[in-house]
Design an enzyme around this catalytic site. Structure first.
Site, short mmCIF file in Angstrom:
data_model
loop_
_atom_site.label_atom_id
_atom_site.label_comp_id
_atom_site.label_asym_id
_atom_site.label_seq_id
_atom_site.Cartn_x
_atom_site.Cartn_y
_atom_site.Cartn_z
CB CYS A 72 3.40 7.58 2.79
SG CYS A 72 3.88 6.44 4.01
CD GLU A 131 -3.01 -0.87 1.98
OE1 GLU A 131 -4.27 -1.01 2.15
OE2 GLU A 131 -2.64 -0.80 3.37
CB CYS A 186 1.75 6.50 11.30
SG CYS A 186 1.96 8.05 10.69
CB CYS A 220 6.14 -2.37 16.33
SG CYS A 220 7.96 -1.72 15.55
CB CYS A 278 7.36 -4.92 8.69
SG CYS A 278 8.71 -4.10 9.51
N1 SAH Z 1 9.53 0.69 9.64
C1 SAH Z 1 9.81 2.09 9.57
C2 SAH Z 1 8.91 2.87 8.51
C3 SAH Z 1 7.32 2.62 8.39
S1 SAH Z 1 6.37 3.00 9.86
C4 SAH Z 1 9.62 2.59 10.83
O1 SAH Z 1 9.15 1.89 12.02
O2 SAH Z 1 9.99 3.75 11.15
C5 SAH Z 1 6.01 4.59 9.77
C6 SAH Z 1 5.71 5.14 11.26
O3 SAH Z 1 4.28 4.98 11.76
C7 SAH Z 1 6.79 4.92 12.17
O4 SAH Z 1 7.07 5.92 12.97
C8 SAH Z 1 5.92 3.89 13.15
O5 SAH Z 1 6.48 3.83 14.27
C9 SAH Z 1 4.40 4.49 13.08
N2 SAH Z 1 3.55 3.70 13.53
C10 SAH Z 1 3.34 2.38 13.29
N3 SAH Z 1 2.06 2.11 13.86
C11 SAH Z 1 1.69 3.16 14.39
C12 SAH Z 1 0.02 3.39 15.06
N4 SAH Z 1 -0.43 2.50 15.09
N5 SAH Z 1 -0.22 4.63 15.31
C13 SAH Z 1 0.58 5.44 14.73
N6 SAH Z 1 2.00 5.44 14.47
C14 SAH Z 1 2.42 4.28 14.00
FE1 SF4 Z 2 7.83 -2.38 10.85
FE2 SF4 Z 2 7.67 -1.64 13.30
FE3 SF4 Z 2 7.88 0.19 11.31
FE4 SF4 Z 2 5.37 -1.36 11.65
S1 SF4 Z 2 6.28 0.22 12.93
S2 SF4 Z 2 6.56 -1.24 9.65
S3 SF4 Z 2 6.31 -3.34 12.51
S4 SF4 Z 2 9.42 -1.50 12.06
#
Ligand code: SAH
Ligand code: SF4
Length: 343
Positions: free
Chosen positions: A103, A90, A331, A114, A110
């Site tokens: 984006c 996406e 995000c 997280c 992934c």
């Molecule tokens: N993997 C990378 C980039 C993709 S995620 C990373 O983790 O940085 C993009 C951003 O969205 C990251 O800062 C991530 O921590 C955040 N993110 C993920 N799940 C989220 C959520 N449920 N609410 C708000 N931000 C979130």
């Molecule tokens: Fe992967 Fe964590 Fe980034 Fe989600 S927030 S894309 S699980 S690294």
């Protein structure tokens, strides 16, 4: 099969001459790639022999739009792209006063897991090539009919878990051989793969870096971000300091505010202590809903209190506006298991 859309002109020239074709053919091929040719047979000024060679040995990477969701709350658009092998990712197009920002995804799923992230919950299938990252931008440009000026690698995937393809993407997309989007208009977000942050610093690229922090102590961060067990906060901060020293660039820390998890006054003070004296900005994101994650956004009151404490300690922080919330485009809401009834 050779991914010719991930090559720059010099590489394409080497590839063609090594296989017995004239040097000038590479410019012709590149010009077709820039015109979004979807088939080698469309490249009508190439001799039949070259077209046959390419058909047998190379492929044209793509990110075909198979679904478009438009937000009714703002101008945000979410795309579902299909890649050449039938995998899906996406991407989200946002409209800001300074232009369009996309984006994009860097991996199908992934591995980082997280707990607050939909992508992390959807498993991992493979990394994307440079050409597939560029194709997402181009497909969205064609759909919206406008040039996209800014790119963030904040979609599905961990960019630094796909380091080589991501670096190739950055160099190619910013060059005249491709979309020519300046590095300063590109931002990478990482969950904190320490050795790659250092490698990235050594490259000295002018692209922006965001670090997903989400908690100021190892105990709390390891609870939501398994990557922290491998690369704890002290190592992460050292790598970030190294990056700032090398590039002289400000780093953004992403911090999702989760009710009763990481939003107390005490946590805000710990965060302020951790970031004291750093050239940085804190982007606070009220956590977005992810099915099964069981987290709730911090209240507006807690969000404000958190910002106020950071500000009182001299830490630059803002609460990020949420875009596209009605289409799960915010995000952490992007995922790869679309086939299960929602397409
Ligand atoms: N993997 C990378 C980039 C993709 S995620 C990373 O983790 O940085 C993009 C951003 O969205 C990251 O800062 C991530 O921590 C955040 N993110 C993920 N799940 C989220 C959520 N449920 N609410 C708000 N931000 C979130
Ligand atoms: Fe992967 Fe964590 Fe980034 Fe989600 S927030 S894309 S699980 S690294």
């Amino acid at each position: 099969m050779t991914d010719i859309k991930s090559m720059n002109l010099a590489e394409l020239t080497d590839y063609l001459t090594e296989n017995g074709f004239e040097k000038f053919r590479s410019k012709q091929v590149l010009s077709w790639l820039k015109q979004d040719a979807g088939d080698f047979d469309d490249m009508t000024n190439l001799p039949q022999k070259l077209r046959s060679f390419l058909k047998e040995n190379a492929y044209l990477a793509c990110a075909d739009i198979v679904r478009v969701q438009r937000s009714k709350l703002d101008d945000t658009v979410k795309y579902l792209f299909r890649l050449y092998d039938g995998e899906y990712v996406e991407g989200v197009l946002m409209h800001y006063h300074h232009g369009k920002t996309i984006c994009i995804s860097s991996q199908v799923g992934c591995k980082m897991g997280c707990t607050f992230c939909a992508t992390g919950k959807s498993g991992f299938s493979r990394s994307l090539t440079a050409s597939e990252m560029i194709a997402q931008i181009r497909s969205a440009e064609i759909d919206c009919g406008e040039r996209i000026s800014n790119v963030v690698l904040m979609g599905m995937g961990e960019p630094f878990d796909n380091y080589d393809h991501v670096i190739r993407f950055l160099k190619l997309v910013s060059s005249e051989d491709s979309l020519h989007i300046g590095m300063r208009h590109i931002t990478i977000s990482t969950c904190g793969i320490v050795p790659r942050i250092r490698d990235f610093a050594d490259l000295g690229l002018q692209c922006g870096l965001s670090v997903s922090l989400h908690a100021p102590t190892d105990e709390a961060r390891s609870r939501t971000m398994p990557v922290n067990r491998r690369y704890p906060i002290a190592q992460l901060m050292e790598a970030v300091r190294y990056y700032i020293k090398k590039t002289n660039r400000r780093v953004t820390f992403e911090y999702a505010l989760i009710d009763a998890e990481n939003d107390s006054d005490e946590t805000a003070r710990q965060l302020a202590g951790l970031l004291k004296g750093l050239l940085c900005h804190v982007n606070l994101i009220p956590v977005n809903n992810v099915t099964g994650a069981g987290y709730r956004k911090s209240s507006i009151k807690r969000q404000q209190a958190f910002v106020n404490i950071l500000s009182a300690y001299g830490i630059n922080a803002t609460v990020r506006r949420t875009l596209g919330s009605d289409i799960d485009a915010s995000c952490g809401q992007l995922k790869r298991n679309f086939m299960k009834g929602d397409e």
